[in-house]
Design a protein around this motif. Sequence first.
Motif, PDB file in Angstrom:
ATOM      1  N   LEU A  11      12.119   1.238  -4.307  1.00 25.75           N
ATOM      2  CA  LEU A  11      13.035   0.905  -3.221  1.00 25.75           C
ATOM      3  C   LEU A  11      13.028   1.915  -2.054  1.00 25.75           C
ATOM      4  O   LEU A  11      12.899   1.502  -0.897  1.00 25.75           O
ATOM      5  N   PRO A  12      13.132   3.230  -2.353  1.00 23.86           N
ATOM      6  CA  PRO A  12      13.149   4.173  -1.224  1.00 23.86           C
ATOM      7  C   PRO A  12      11.897   4.052  -0.352  1.00 23.86           C
ATOM      8  O   PRO A  12      11.990   4.103   0.874  1.00 23.86           O
ATOM      9  N   VAL A  13      10.741   3.857  -1.012  1.00 27.52           N
ATOM     10  CA  VAL A  13       9.493   3.771  -0.260  1.00 27.52           C
ATOM     11  C   VAL A  13       9.482   2.521   0.617  1.00 27.52           C
ATOM     12  O   VAL A  13       9.018   2.544   1.751  1.00 27.52           O
ATOM     13  N   MET A  14      10.016   1.416   0.083  1.00 32.85           N
ATOM     14  CA  MET A  14      10.072   0.187   0.882  1.00 32.85           C
ATOM     15  C   MET A  14      10.913   0.423   2.129  1.00 32.85           C
ATOM     16  O   MET A  14      10.546   0.001   3.219  1.00 32.85           O
ATOM     17  N   VAL A  15      12.061   1.103   1.945  1.00 28.68           N
ATOM     18  CA  VAL A  15      12.934   1.378   3.093  1.00 28.68           C
ATOM     19  C   VAL A  15      12.196   2.253   4.114  1.00 28.68           C
ATOM     20  O   VAL A  15      12.193   1.969   5.315  1.00 28.68           O
ATOM     21  N   PHE A  16      11.537   3.309   3.619  1.00 27.37           N
ATOM     22  CA  PHE A  16      10.809   4.201   4.525  1.00 27.37           C
ATOM     23  C   PHE A  16       9.718   3.452   5.283  1.00 27.37           C
ATOM     24  O   PHE A  16       9.484   3.694   6.460  1.00 27.37           O
ATOM     25  N   THR A  17       9.017   2.557   4.564  1.00 30.87           N
ATOM     26  CA  THR A  17       7.939   1.808   5.221  1.00 30.87           C
ATOM     27  C   THR A  17       8.473   1.031   6.405  1.00 30.87           C
ATOM     28  O   THR A  17       7.854   1.001   7.474  1.00 30.87           O
TER      29      THR A  17
ATOM     30  N   MET B  30       0.808  -1.211   0.000  1.00 30.61           N
ATOM     31  CA  MET B  30       0.000   0.000   0.000  1.00 30.61           C
ATOM     32  C   MET B  30       0.847   1.269   0.000  1.00 30.61           C
ATOM     33  O   MET B  30       0.331   2.351  -0.248  1.00 30.61           O
ATOM     34  N   MET B  31       2.129   1.142   0.287  1.00 35.73           N
ATOM     35  CA  MET B  31       2.964   2.332   0.286  1.00 35.73           C
ATOM     36  C   MET B  31       3.567   2.596  -1.100  1.00 35.73           C
ATOM     37  O   MET B  31       4.207   3.601  -1.313  1.00 35.73           O
ATOM     38  N   LEU B  32       3.345   1.696  -2.040  1.00 28.90           N
ATOM     39  CA  LEU B  32       3.992   1.823  -3.341  1.00 28.90           C
ATOM     40  C   LEU B  32       3.132   2.639  -4.305  1.00 28.90           C
ATOM     41  O   LEU B  32       1.963   2.884  -4.054  1.00 28.90           O
ATOM     42  N   SER B  33       3.756   3.018  -5.417  1.00 28.19           N
ATOM     43  CA  SER B  33       3.052   3.829  -6.405  1.00 28.19           C
ATOM     44  C   SER B  33       2.044   2.975  -7.181  1.00 28.19           C
ATOM     45  O   SER B  33       2.426   2.044  -7.874  1.00 28.19           O
ATOM     46  N   PRO B  34       0.742   3.299  -7.098  1.00 27.71           N
ATOM     47  CA  PRO B  34      -0.258   2.482  -7.788  1.00 27.71           C
ATOM     48  C   PRO B  34      -0.035   2.431  -9.294  1.00 27.71           C
ATOM     49  O   PRO B  34      -0.272   1.390  -9.907  1.00 27.71           O
ATOM     50  N   ALA B  35       0.428   3.528  -9.878  1.00 24.18           N
ATOM     51  CA  ALA B  35       0.608   3.541 -11.330  1.00 24.18           C
ATOM     52  C   ALA B  35       1.724   2.574 -11.742  1.00 24.18           C
ATOM     53  O   ALA B  35       1.552   1.775 -12.665  1.00 24.18           O
ATOM     54  N   VAL B  36       2.844   2.645 -11.036  1.00 26.24           N
ATOM     55  CA  VAL B  36       3.984   1.795 -11.382  1.00 26.24           C
ATOM     56  C   VAL B  36       3.631   0.328 -11.130  1.00 26.24           C
ATOM     57  O   VAL B  36       3.871  -0.546 -11.961  1.00 26.24           O
ATOM     58  N   VAL B  37       3.023   0.076  -9.969  1.00 26.16           N
ATOM     59  CA  VAL B  37       2.647  -1.283  -9.621  1.00 26.16           C
ATOM     60  C   VAL B  37       1.576  -1.804 -10.587  1.00 26.16           C
ATOM     61  O   VAL B  37       1.648  -2.942 -11.051  1.00 26.16           O
TER      62      VAL B  37
ATOM     63  N   VAL C   9      -5.946  -6.606  -7.699  1.00 23.01           N
ATOM     64  CA  VAL C   9      -4.783  -5.761  -7.399  1.00 23.01           C
ATOM     65  C   VAL C   9      -5.113  -4.775  -6.283  1.00 23.01           C
ATOM     66  O   VAL C   9      -4.310  -4.553  -5.371  1.00 23.01           O
ATOM     67  N   ASP C  10      -6.319  -4.203  -6.329  1.00 21.00           N
ATOM     68  CA  ASP C  10      -6.689  -3.244  -5.290  1.00 21.00           C
ATOM     69  C   ASP C  10      -6.737  -3.919  -3.921  1.00 21.00           C
ATOM     70  O   ASP C  10      -6.312  -3.353  -2.918  1.00 21.00           O
ATOM     71  N   THR C  11      -7.243  -5.138  -3.894  1.00 18.02           N
ATOM     72  CA  THR C  11      -7.298  -5.878  -2.633  1.00 18.02           C
ATOM     73  C   THR C  11      -5.890  -6.198  -2.141  1.00 18.02           C
ATOM     74  O   THR C  11      -5.579  -6.063  -0.962  1.00 18.02           O
ATOM     75  N   TRP C  12      -5.036  -6.582  -3.079  1.00 18.14           N
ATOM     76  CA  TRP C  12      -3.636  -6.850  -2.729  1.00 18.14           C
ATOM     77  C   TRP C  12      -2.987  -5.602  -2.117  1.00 18.14           C
ATOM     78  O   TRP C  12      -2.302  -5.671  -1.109  1.00 18.14           O
ATOM     79  N   MET C  13      -3.257  -4.443  -2.726  1.00 15.32           N
ATOM     80  CA  MET C  13      -2.625  -3.219  -2.249  1.00 15.32           C
ATOM     81  C   MET C  13      -3.203  -2.726  -0.929  1.00 15.32           C
ATOM     82  O   MET C  13      -2.481  -2.224  -0.079  1.00 15.32           O
ATOM     83  N   TRP C  14      -4.549  -2.816  -0.755  1.00 17.07           N
ATOM     84  CA  TRP C  14      -5.177  -2.060   0.329  1.00 17.07           C
ATOM     85  C   TRP C  14      -5.727  -2.876   1.485  1.00 17.07           C
ATOM     86  O   TRP C  14      -6.152  -2.293   2.479  1.00 17.07           O
ATOM     87  N   THR C  15      -5.708  -4.216   1.371  1.00 13.94           N
ATOM     88  CA  THR C  15      -6.100  -5.018   2.532  1.00 13.94           C
ATOM     89  C   THR C  15      -5.290  -4.655   3.776  1.00 13.94           C
ATOM     90  O   THR C  15      -5.843  -4.555   4.870  1.00 13.94           O
TER      91      THR C  15
END
Lengths: 315, 312
Positions: B288-294, A133-140, A186-192
């Motif tokens: 990667l930076p975000v993973m580290v921050f998390t 959930m902390m990653l960029s949704p567009a890239v992911v 994908v949304d469930t994977w990201m936001w659960t």
Amino acid sequence: MSQSVITRAAEATPPGLARRFRGLSDRTIAWIFVAPTIFLLLAVNIFPLIWTIRLSFTNFRANRPNAGVEWIGLRNYDRILTDSDIWQTMQATAHFLCWTIVLQVLIGFSLAWLINRKFKGNDLWTTIIVLPMMLSPAVVGNFWTFLYQPQIGLFNYVVGFFTGADPTSFSMIGSVSLAPWAIIIVDTWMWTPFVMLICLAGLRSIPDSIYEAAECDRASKWRQFWTITVPMVLPFLMLAVLFRGIENFKMFDLVVQLTGGGPGSTTELTSINLKREAFEKWRTGYASAYAIILFVTVFGLASIYVKALNKVKER
Amino acid sequence: MSGYSITEPSPRQKWVAGTLVALYAVITILPLVWIIATGFKSSADAIAYPPKVVFTPSLEGYVNLFTTQTRQTAEYFATHPPQTWYERIVQSKGLTIAGPSRFGERFMNSVIIGFGSTFLSVFLGTLAAYAFSRFKVPLKDDLMFFILSTRMMPPIAVAIPIFLMFRSLGLSDTHAGMILLYTAVNLSLSVWLLKGFIDEIPQEYEEAALIDGYTRFQAFTKVVLPQAATGIASTAIFCLIFAWNEYAFAVLLTSGTAQTAPPFIPTIIGNAGQDWPAVAAGATLFLLPVMVFTILLRKHLLRGITFGAVRK
């Protein structure tokens, strides 16, 4: 530590700079401190919102700034509310919202309930679960199109491996019936994990003594779960649903990259539809009316929901 | 805590719970592991069927990510032998390096816009949060709700007039414009989070300082700010993560100069469709930076993602 702060504050003599600010009353400072924030929010949020409302009554097109702008009253709104395509978009959005919320609540709550057993290494596993959930949704989202490829994708291969189906026989993002599910997964994977974290906070807020009392009254584990655990976590859970609901209603980046609204327009959620009207067809006035309708919908639903939430909290 | 409690789960329960959670965690991490692994595959390995778990590592993806390449004839290669290991990788496919790709530039844009907007929103947010926490601001609750409600609007809804506004102010596709925009978007988070952190600092510290002859402003800078440092730091990281990941505004309002990495990574195209090793390499460097921050933020995570509405 507290002592050291006080002594530090006491020992230091106020330097010369102090004189210049001496004249400022608390009231002035409060204004100086709050003003920039309010000003910026007015400039970047409220001013554009008012502008959008104004545009929504016109037939303005942003790619033809010199063409005459006509005031057409409520015609944009009328066209949107009677357009069957937009109702289909709304249905797709509702379908997406319902399933993501149901799945995320079920899985998220179960996970939180399990993690609350305080087993060894739960900190490590929780951190891993929380990562997506902390990653960029567009890239992911873009990378998930790779995982969903029928020929080479990991997802199809794994599903094929466990179900015995031919991995090349189905395409998650290419088929009309599966594409909505591609997004939901994908949304469930990201936001659960988001729902999980909030449930965990709820579970940890329940004092042990309540369970101990229930145990003394010989309440069964099942009974304890339904009469203590669920009601105590419910306000937290409802808050999680509110946040997810608002976020998923605005959902844009993930879906754009994952399916782009296709195949056809099966996964064209409202934000995508709106983007198409505003930045591809350049029907700015029309899109503005659309945006206002969406905003009013979110705001209205959220307000009703918050009222219900407050009632649950009071209980 | 003394030993036995009825609410403590049995070892068997713990084992079952631990296994189930670990299983879910492994499934969750799999796509991420796959991204990182794909970045180190050769083009052929990346699209092999069945998907390759064991492969010979290759830096092809990273080389493709950072360079643009052109096709060359065999005669050209005969007279220009490869000088470096990365030129060798590129030449093995009948190509030569024409120059750097735009990934470096886009990544730098993400850094500039991310850090710029983070600094501004934390700076303004700290001031506003302090005022909301300590002073009697008129209409305080309404203002706080107003600040929060700016997050409810779909980005596309405000993007239309912001697009027009930026165009007439000459701010479209500039770093300054994007920094300003992300600052505004992040302010709600920053004010709400920081107010929670500052509320927790006892007012007595400042009162002591005021009695000793400090002005309000000095009490703020010398007593409150150092106390709020960890809160400010974690707020900053949350703002940075948001600005770092933002896509909608970036794709609608920038076209080149100020475009950040999220709209760029999906456009990395190879000879046949997307160049997956390069996309994966770009995604890895970006995520990667975000993973580290998390991992660093574990403790503050809940507060940060819920605007402080829920505290652990």
